[in-house]
Design a protein around this motif. Structure first.
Motif, PDB file in Angstrom:
ATOM      1  N   ILE A 128       0.839  -1.200   0.000  1.00 22.35           N
ATOM      2  CA  ILE A 128       0.000   0.000   0.000  1.00 22.35           C
ATOM      3  C   ILE A 128       0.873   1.248   0.000  1.00 22.35           C
ATOM      4  O   ILE A 128       0.627   2.209  -0.754  1.00 22.35           O
ATOM      5  N   GLU A 129       1.922   1.248   0.823  1.00 25.53           N
ATOM      6  CA  GLU A 129       2.806   2.417   0.886  1.00 25.53           C
ATOM      7  C   GLU A 129       3.525   2.639  -0.439  1.00 25.53           C
ATOM      8  O   GLU A 129       3.641   3.777  -0.919  1.00 25.53           O
ATOM      9  N   ARG A 130       4.001   1.577  -1.055  1.00 25.82           N
ATOM     10  CA  ARG A 130       4.668   1.715  -2.356  1.00 25.82           C
ATOM     11  C   ARG A 130       3.715   2.248  -3.414  1.00 25.82           C
ATOM     12  O   ARG A 130       4.066   3.137  -4.206  1.00 25.82           O
ATOM     13  N   THR A 131       2.500   1.710  -3.436  1.00 28.18           N
ATOM     14  CA  THR A 131       1.530   2.145  -4.439  1.00 28.18           C
ATOM     15  C   THR A 131       1.132   3.593  -4.214  1.00 28.18           C
ATOM     16  O   THR A 131       1.041   4.384  -5.173  1.00 28.18           O
ATOM     17  N   ALA A 132       0.872   3.976  -2.965  1.00 29.12           N
ATOM     18  CA  ALA A 132       0.502   5.360  -2.667  1.00 29.12           C
ATOM     19  C   ALA A 132       1.627   6.313  -3.048  1.00 29.12           C
ATOM     20  O   ALA A 132       1.383   7.389  -3.627  1.00 29.12           O
ATOM     21  N   THR A 133       2.864   5.931  -2.749  1.00 31.31           N
ATOM     22  CA  THR A 133       4.011   6.773  -3.104  1.00 31.31           C
ATOM     23  C   THR A 133       4.120   6.932  -4.614  1.00 31.31           C
ATOM     24  O   THR A 133       4.343   8.046  -5.119  1.00 31.31           O
ATOM     25  N   PHE A 164      -5.834  10.698  -7.233  1.00 34.65           N
ATOM     26  CA  PHE A 164      -5.224   9.816  -6.229  1.00 34.65           C
ATOM     27  C   PHE A 164      -6.243   8.954  -5.493  1.00 34.65           C
ATOM     28  O   PHE A 164      -6.150   7.723  -5.512  1.00 34.65           O
ATOM     29  N   ALA A 165      -7.215   9.593  -4.802  1.00 32.52           N
ATOM     30  CA  ALA A 165      -8.100   8.849  -3.893  1.00 32.52           C
ATOM     31  C   ALA A 165      -8.865   7.744  -4.599  1.00 32.52           C
ATOM     32  O   ALA A 165      -9.103   6.679  -4.024  1.00 32.52           O
ATOM     33  N   ALA A 166      -9.288   7.981  -5.849  1.00 34.60           N
ATOM     34  CA  ALA A 166     -10.049   6.968  -6.579  1.00 34.60           C
ATOM     35  C   ALA A 166      -9.158   5.883  -7.162  1.00 34.60           C
ATOM     36  O   ALA A 166      -9.666   4.848  -7.605  1.00 34.60           O
ATOM     37  N   LEU A 167      -7.841   6.122  -7.170  1.00 36.91           N
ATOM     38  CA  LEU A 167      -6.920   5.170  -7.793  1.00 36.91           C
ATOM     39  C   LEU A 167      -6.340   4.163  -6.799  1.00 36.91           C
ATOM     40  O   LEU A 167      -6.239   2.977  -7.098  1.00 36.91           O
ATOM     41  N   LEU A 168      -5.946   4.648  -5.621  1.00 34.62           N
ATOM     42  CA  LEU A 168      -5.260   3.767  -4.673  1.00 34.62           C
ATOM     43  C   LEU A 168      -6.100   2.564  -4.247  1.00 34.62           C
ATOM     44  O   LEU A 168      -5.624   1.420  -4.323  1.00 34.62           O
ATOM     45  N   PRO A 169      -7.340   2.743  -3.772  1.00 35.93           N
ATOM     46  CA  PRO A 169      -8.091   1.565  -3.305  1.00 35.93           C
ATOM     47  C   PRO A 169      -8.324   0.522  -4.397  1.00 35.93           C
ATOM     48  O   PRO A 169      -8.288  -0.684  -4.105  1.00 35.93           O
ATOM     49  N   MET A 170      -8.560   0.972  -5.635  1.00 31.56           N
ATOM     50  CA  MET A 170      -8.746  -0.010  -6.702  1.00 31.56           C
ATOM     51  C   MET A 170      -7.456  -0.754  -6.990  1.00 31.56           C
ATOM     52  O   MET A 170      -7.471  -1.971  -7.250  1.00 31.56           O
TER      53      MET A 170
END
Length: 421
Positions: A128-133, A164-170
């Motif tokens: 999750i941290e890698r993807t968010a970064t 960002f917000a719509a991309l990370l959870p998917m």
């Protein structure tokens, strides 16, 4: 807008207007003060009852004798084909534990819990941290390309919802289920179409619902052959003695994990950033005392949580709530948005205060239907929201946010921001 005799018609007619979509809390507060239960008409013509007080909602979450989640088996108007097929109704379809009662619900939840373990969720933290970064670095790069100013003066602009917000959870749930990267955007659009259950969305909601289930049926067929170390394969393998998930149950469970895992977290991320931008004193406290980030996430969940109204329950028998009797066979929505700002439960409930230390909110439901994905949503928010403020210096609002019309979700469709790029 219809109202029961105990309700204030002027108050209930203020529901689902553009002003309500932008800020529903004054209307919910007026409803709570006026009566414990209101009969309302939702966009698209569906009639239901709305509970808004904390203790009433909490009691209903726990009362499986009076309330059922089985729409087809309990809702009289649905059985008599008097219910328009809006997004609200589409959400209640399917074959998952979300719309099941014990003992079936107990069986399904037990099987899914064997695959959706706390250990599996916590193991996602580095990813999750890698993807968010990566997503924030991409956003910064795009912003830097949009301006020709010297680097020290560059001001980036972005829509933090779509950027960002719509991309990370998917991305997170896609990896969990082993969905190919090229299909993530398609599924994200479908989930949003189902959840955007306003008056004009019924056809799109049904088409999206069918598309998701068709896609996931194909995914299950592929994973039966390929196998793998992913949640889809784990659910296929999950069994209890001789029992296992049936084909329709598998597809519906994956659809539930996909939609709930995406929608809830998108909303939580956006609401967290917005709440902190509008309360700079609270943000400054977090920068001084970063150990408070889990408390900040909990306060966002209470103060402006990702779900307005929990997916319907249906009365098995007449139910009396604070002197108002709801007949048998009726649809009932529990307004967690209203309940979590009930001053009888939360002193100074309208104030956003990360030092409140109160974790009794109903943002993820309560009782046997408490959201199975709540730990994942919390984990993503605890990782991603601090990263947003770290990697986007001088983050500030660049206009009024916009919300997606929905009677279920509290969903930002746009969160315009500026930052030092």
């Amino acid at each position: 807008m219809n109202a029961c005799p105990h309700a204030n018609t002027a108050t209930t007619t203020s529901l689902f207007t553009p002003e309500f979509v932008a800020d529903p809390y004054p209307a919910y507060a007026a409803l709570s003060e006026d009566a414990p239960a209101h009969r309302i008409t939702l966009p698209g013509g569906v009639e239901a009852w709305l509970l808004t007080r904390y203790e009433d909602c909490r009691a209903a979450f726990l009362d499986n004798d009076s309330y059922s989640k089985d729409m087809a088996g309990t809702w009289t108007a649905f059985q008599e084909q008097r219910v328009p097929i809006t997004g609200d109704v589409v959400i209640g379809m399917g074959d998952s534990m979300l719309v099941s009662d014990p003992p079936r619900h107990t069986r399904l939840r037990s099987l899914v819990s064997k695959a959706f373990t706390p250990r599996r969720i916590e193991a996602l933290a580095p990813s999750i941290e890698r993807t968010a970064t990566r997503l924030l670095d991409d956003l910064l790069e795009r912003a830097g390309e949009q301006t020709g100013e010297p680097s020290a003066q560059r001001v980036g602009r972005a829509d933090l919802t779509t950027g960002f917000a719509a991309l990370l959870p998917m991305e997170v749930v896609r990896h969990m289920l082993d969905v190919p990267a090229e299909d993530g955007e398609r599924l994200r659009r479908d989930v949003e179409a189902v959840m955007s259950n306003d008056e004009d969305s019924r056809d799109a909601a049904m088409a999206a619902f069918q598309d998701v289930h068709g896609y996931l049926a194909d995914l299950v067929a592929r994973k039966r052959v390929e196998g793998g170390d992913d949640l889809t394969s784990a659910l296929i393998s999950a069994r209890d003695e001789t029992d296992r998930l049936g084909e329709d149950e598998l597809v519906s469970m994956l659809a539930l994990l996909l939609s709930a895992g995406h929608e809830t977290t998108v909303n939580l991320l956006g609401s967290s950033v917005l709440a902190l931008l509008r309360h700079p004193g609270q943000l400054a406290l977090l920068k001084r005392e970063p150990h408070r980030w889990p408390d900040a996430v909990e306060e966002v969940l209470r103060w402006d949580g990702p779900i307005q109204n929990a997916i319907w329950r249906f009365t098995r028998k007449p139910v009396t709530v604070g002197g108002v009797t709801i007949p048998a066979g009726e649809a009932v929505a529990l307004s967690v948005a209203a309940a979590d700002r009930d001053p009888a439960r939360f002193p100074d409930a309208a104030a956003f205060d990360i030092t409140r230390g109160e974790r009794g909110h109903l943002a993820f439901g309560h009782g046997i239907h408490h959201c199975l994905g709540a730990p994942l949503a919390r984990l993503e928010a605890r990782i991603a929201v601090p990263l947003i403020f770290e990697k986007l210096p001088d983050l500030a609002l660049a206009g009024e946010p916009a919300y997606r019309p929905s009677t279920v979700s509290r969903a930002l469709s746009s969160l315009p921001v500026t930052f030092r790029a």
